[in-house]
Write an enzyme that holds these catalytic residues in place. Sequence first.
Site, PDB file in Angstrom:
ATOM      1  N   ASP A  69       1.856   6.362   2.004  1.00 44.86           N
ATOM      2  CA  ASP A  69       1.118   5.164   2.382  1.00 44.86           C
ATOM      3  C   ASP A  69      -0.351   5.502   2.125  1.00 44.86           C
ATOM      4  OD1 ASP A  69      -0.572   3.738   4.081  1.00 44.86           O
ATOM      5  OD2 ASP A  69       0.464   4.348   5.902  1.00 44.86           O
TER       6      ASP A  69
ATOM      7  N   ASP B 194       0.812  -1.217   0.000  1.00 46.24           N
ATOM      8  CA  ASP B 194       0.000   0.000   0.000  1.00 46.24           C
ATOM      9  C   ASP B 194       0.850   1.273   0.000  1.00 46.24           C
ATOM     10  OD1 ASP B 194       0.994  -0.404   2.494  1.00 46.24           O
ATOM     11  OD2 ASP B 194      -0.905  -0.201   3.561  1.00 46.24           O
TER      12      ASP B 194
ATOM     13  N   LYS C  95       5.946   5.752  18.535  1.00 45.27           N
ATOM     14  CA  LYS C  95       5.149   6.952  18.820  1.00 45.27           C
ATOM     15  C   LYS C  95       5.688   7.748  20.022  1.00 45.27           C
ATOM     16  CE  LYS C  95       1.067   5.358  16.471  1.00 45.27           C
ATOM     17  NZ  LYS C  95       1.287   3.969  16.147  1.00 45.27           N
TER      18      LYS C  95
HETATM   19  P1  GTP Z   1      -5.344  -1.290   8.138  1.00 41.43           P
HETATM   20  O1  GTP Z   1      -6.322  -2.351   8.551  1.00 41.43           O
HETATM   21  O2  GTP Z   1      -6.048  -0.064   7.681  1.00 41.43           O
HETATM   22  O3  GTP Z   1      -4.273  -1.016   9.141  1.00 41.43           O
HETATM   23  O4  GTP Z   1      -4.588  -1.757   6.796  1.00 41.43           O
HETATM   24  P2  GTP Z   1      -3.809  -3.120   6.480  1.00 41.43           P
HETATM   25  O5  GTP Z   1      -4.688  -4.282   6.782  1.00 41.43           O
HETATM   26  O6  GTP Z   1      -3.354  -3.042   5.067  1.00 41.43           O
HETATM   27  O7  GTP Z   1      -2.605  -3.135   7.479  1.00 41.43           O
HETATM   28  P3  GTP Z   1      -1.213  -2.383   7.337  1.00 41.43           P
HETATM   29  O8  GTP Z   1      -1.420  -1.103   6.604  1.00 41.43           O
HETATM   30  O9  GTP Z   1      -0.567  -2.340   8.640  1.00 41.43           O
HETATM   31  O10 GTP Z   1      -0.402  -3.420   6.443  1.00 41.43           O
HETATM   32  C1  GTP Z   1       0.770  -3.093   5.744  1.00 41.43           C
HETATM   33  C2  GTP Z   1       0.869  -4.005   4.534  1.00 41.43           C
HETATM   34  O11 GTP Z   1       0.988  -5.362   4.951  1.00 41.43           O
HETATM   35  C3  GTP Z   1      -0.353  -3.946   3.639  1.00 41.43           C
HETATM   36  O12 GTP Z   1       0.106  -3.986   2.303  1.00 41.43           O
HETATM   37  C4  GTP Z   1      -1.143  -5.166   4.024  1.00 41.43           C
HETATM   38  O13 GTP Z   1      -1.876  -5.687   2.919  1.00 41.43           O
HETATM   39  C5  GTP Z   1      -0.056  -6.143   4.431  1.00 41.43           C
HETATM   40  N1  GTP Z   1      -0.487  -7.065   5.493  1.00 41.43           N
HETATM   41  C6  GTP Z   1      -0.848  -6.729   6.762  1.00 41.43           C
HETATM   42  N2  GTP Z   1      -1.135  -7.818   7.473  1.00 41.43           N
HETATM   43  C7  GTP Z   1      -0.957  -8.885   6.634  1.00 41.43           C
HETATM   44  C8  GTP Z   1      -1.112 -10.305   6.794  1.00 41.43           C
HETATM   45  O14 GTP Z   1      -1.485 -10.818   7.833  1.00 41.43           O
HETATM   46  N3  GTP Z   1      -0.835 -11.071   5.694  1.00 41.43           N
HETATM   47  C9  GTP Z   1      -0.424 -10.541   4.518  1.00 41.43           C
HETATM   48  N4  GTP Z   1      -0.186 -11.366   3.493  1.00 41.43           N
HETATM   49  N5  GTP Z   1      -0.271  -9.217   4.333  1.00 41.43           N
HETATM   50  C10 GTP Z   1      -0.539  -8.401   5.381  1.00 41.43           C
END
Ligand code: GTP
Length: 369
Positions: free
Chosen positions: A216, A107, A158
């Site tokens: 992001d 992302d 933080k």
């Molecule tokens: P929020 O729920 O809004 O925090 O977004 P998010 O689910 O994308 O979490 P976050 O932004 O912290 O994740 C950073 C990146 O890691 C993103 O590209 C997510 O798709 C990926 N990601 C987070 N958790 C997982 C997981 O458990 N498995 C996989 N495959 N990717 C993950």
Amino acid sequence: MKAVILVGGQGTRLRPLTVGVPKPMVPLANKPFVSYVLEHLRQNGVNEVVFSMGYLPDGIKSYFGDGSDFGIKLTYAVEDHPLGTAGAVKNVEQHIQDGDFLVLNGDILTDLDLRALVEFHRQKGASGTISLTPVDDPTAYGLVRTGAEGEVLGFLEKPSWDQIDTNLINAGTYALKAEVLDMIPAGVEYSFERGVFPRLVGGGLFGFSSDSYWMDIGTPEKYLQAHYDILEKNVRTAVSVCLNEDYVCVEGDVRLEAGAKLVPPVIIGAGSVINSGARVGRMAVIGPGCVVGTGSVVEESVIQADSMLEEDVTVRRSIIARGAQIGPGTVVTAGAVVGEEATVEGNNVLANNIRVYPGTVIKAGTIRF
Ligand code: GTP
């Protein structure tokens, strides 16, 4: 070199845009977001990618297939429960050979020089190298402290202002040695940020800091900002070419009725109709197959595909998702997000970051924020 793109998260902060669409497939300037990540990898010489998926994987697979249309060899892995960022990479271990590989959060919009990141990683003989980016408000993030050689000294979650001695944060792109996979437990949730990296401090963990473009897109506010940056060419993407010198990108057959006005920078998707007396821009992206009704105004906003704005609608600093209908005289402003196929009838005022969930119907004149 191979790259793993993490696309398994639920994207909760970007709801309602991510209720029916996984974050990587949410359109950014009319193309699925993760296609920018693939384009960036390809430009940096990476031609093999593993998508690590969990939430709503099918749309990603059917759009990208084996990757041949995108010049990249793609492999997919789907988790049956979320494994966290590091657990997700452990889960695709069989696709990673010895040597170095890249991991990217799916992302992030960036034009980071990945070749320079890998060269730095190799020169240092690092086990892991985290890309770092400076931020304006360090209190809102986890900061990364580095020494004179770029070695990571520690992490600061933080912090308060008196603790702050750096403005560098983890930018979500890593070069790793395959041996790092041995530190990650299999089949359970495990994170790079809280698990692997803190344990690697002092053991060959480096930070590569860069002031490349970095965003992001995880919240509606940042999603809009990423559009503004693409429109203003603050980040180099394939869309920059279409925007040309006049900052107007019209993607195919568009009907612009007499008296309709495009104010650059602006992108209009194929098959859209802009009716007379409507104004689109500045800073607007209209998806394919949309109608902007007579006298309507769209500025600093994103209208996704197949949406319909009737007469005298105003959309300002807001997002309208695919297939939504906005009735006459309605104002959508100040960070409002209207979900897919929602209907907002006439004479409503949606403001204050209001989020309308997909398929909702708001009757005429019921909301006057
Ligand atoms: P929020 O729920 O809004 O925090 O977004 P998010 O689910 O994308 O979490 P976050 O932004 O912290 O994740 C950073 C990146 O890691 C993103 O590209 C997510 O798709 C990926 N990601 C987070 N958790 C997982 C997981 O458990 N498995 C996989 N495959 N990717 C993950």
